[in-house]
Enzyme design. Sequence first.
Site, PDB file in Angstrom:
ATOM      1  N   LYS A 119       0.841  -1.201   0.000  1.00  0.00           N
ATOM      2  CA  LYS A 119       0.000   0.000   0.000  1.00  0.00           C
ATOM      3  C   LYS A 119       0.879   1.255   0.000  1.00  0.00           C
ATOM      4  CE  LYS A 119      -0.345  -0.279   5.051  1.00  0.00           C
ATOM      5  NZ  LYS A 119      -1.163  -0.784   6.160  1.00  0.00           N
ATOM      6  N   TYR A 155      15.250  30.631   8.626  1.00  0.00           N
ATOM      7  CA  TYR A 155      13.980  31.289   8.952  1.00  0.00           C
ATOM      8  C   TYR A 155      13.810  31.428  10.461  1.00  0.00           C
ATOM      9  CZ  TYR A 155      12.116  30.945   4.199  1.00  0.00           C
ATOM     10  OH  TYR A 155      11.886  31.093   2.856  1.00  0.00           O
TER      11      TYR A 155
HETATM   12  C1  PLP Z   1      -0.415  -1.723   6.960  1.00  0.00           C
HETATM   13  C2  PLP Z   1      -0.984  -3.030   7.366  1.00  0.00           C
HETATM   14  C3  PLP Z   1      -0.161  -4.161   7.506  1.00  0.00           C
HETATM   15  C4  PLP Z   1       1.351  -4.074   7.472  1.00  0.00           C
HETATM   16  O1  PLP Z   1       1.795  -3.564   8.712  1.00  0.00           O
HETATM   17  P1  PLP Z   1       3.340  -3.408   9.070  1.00  0.00           P
HETATM   18  O2  PLP Z   1       3.345  -2.922  10.470  1.00  0.00           O
HETATM   19  O3  PLP Z   1       3.879  -2.389   8.120  1.00  0.00           O
HETATM   20  O4  PLP Z   1       3.967  -4.729   8.882  1.00  0.00           O
HETATM   21  C5  PLP Z   1      -0.758  -5.402   7.741  1.00  0.00           C
HETATM   22  N1  PLP Z   1      -2.105  -5.500   7.857  1.00  0.00           N
HETATM   23  C6  PLP Z   1      -2.928  -4.431   7.766  1.00  0.00           C
HETATM   24  C7  PLP Z   1      -4.386  -4.611   7.941  1.00  0.00           C
HETATM   25  C8  PLP Z   1      -2.396  -3.167   7.540  1.00  0.00           C
HETATM   26  O5  PLP Z   1      -3.202  -2.098   7.481  1.00  0.00           O
END
Ligand code: PLP
Length: 375
Positions: free
Chosen positions: A38, A258
């Site tokens: 993702k 800044y």
């Molecule tokens: C993002 C996510 C993962 C992966 O989690 P990590 O901590 O990056 O390993 C797994 N399952 C779900 C439902 C997620 O939203």
Amino acid sequence: MDTNLAGATLRIDLAALAANWRTLAGEATPAEAAGVVKADAYGLGAAQVAPALWRAGCRHFFVAHLSEALSLTGTLPPSASLYVLNGLMPGAEAACAEAGVIPVLNSLDQLDRWAAAARLAGRPLPALLQLDTGMSRLGLPTEEVEALIADPARLDGIDLRFIMSHLACADTPSHPANLAQREVFSRLSKAFPGAGLSLDNSAGTLTGYASHFNLVRPGIALYGGAARSDEPALRPVVSLETRIVQLRRVLAGTGVGYGLTFTAERETTLATLPVGYADGWPRHLSNCGSVYIGGARAPIAGRVSMDSMTVDVTDIPAHHLYPGAPVELIGPNQTIDAIAADAGTISYEILTQLSSRYDRVYLPFDETTSTEEIS
Ligand SMILES: *Cc1c(COP(=O)(O)O)cnc(C)c1O
């Protein structure tokens, strides 16, 4: 590769990524390991990351949105399974079914709409079913699970591949919520005997539970972030290198950047670097983060600007200091977790903010090391 054109060069080591996937797959055995890709594979480029994971042996891929799944369908072989974690938005049923993308059904409303889409299509449609076992984010709450168990015909037309849930506290293995969620998950999922079970993210996969069920879903550990608060990361996957734009010597009492929030306490050498918060380099690192030059630490002096920042290089040997000299932002001296700690955030946010302005270089995953053939 030409760093003269971009502000910095981001190197993404696909061989390290593949090695991390295999480490996680080994931990999970006999469960299978998916890859969570993702958010453009946590900012590293899903179009490169997902095929590399496939070559390493990965067959299950999780994204957050249907749009992310659709942009990957051409990149992966048709036999790859693509799952959408955020589920099925009203109106998205036909597009999801036509593309062969598998939604994670998070509510009875989504389940009913997917069953209706299956009737319309005249064929069973695959799905995952998420149960809320205690995180209160996505998934069927217990009363919806009970309503479904009382009326199993609602699942007609749905080819239920996996029952899943997500751990709220997996990065803290001693947290009592972990075992509590595992228990609720084991109990509720018994009502769906035909489907596989999936619970663990990276941290859960790297915790020595007796069972990882049938499928684990690692994300951050693939990309070189520490999954657990008490364990180092697997192999680093990204490095980020910039170069000195300009050097100047200032007298004690001179203000920098800044708001003039940094004042030189001594005669100070400053180097200006062409990376700022528009590149995803956190503004929270103003006056507290660091970079490394010739392996030595140079603290950030003053505020991080949009496109540049200034570092104090007074203590760096002079032969490392010249316009165009290399500067390590992420690398052997500074992990993504160290940057996240300085910025008061997590490595996930450091990775997902990495800008498209960087020159990106992918170090290939040598397929001859692969034990699986591309099909
Ligand atoms: C993002 C996510 C993962 C992966 O989690 P990590 O901590 O990056 O390993 C797994 N399952 C779900 C439902 C997620 O939203």
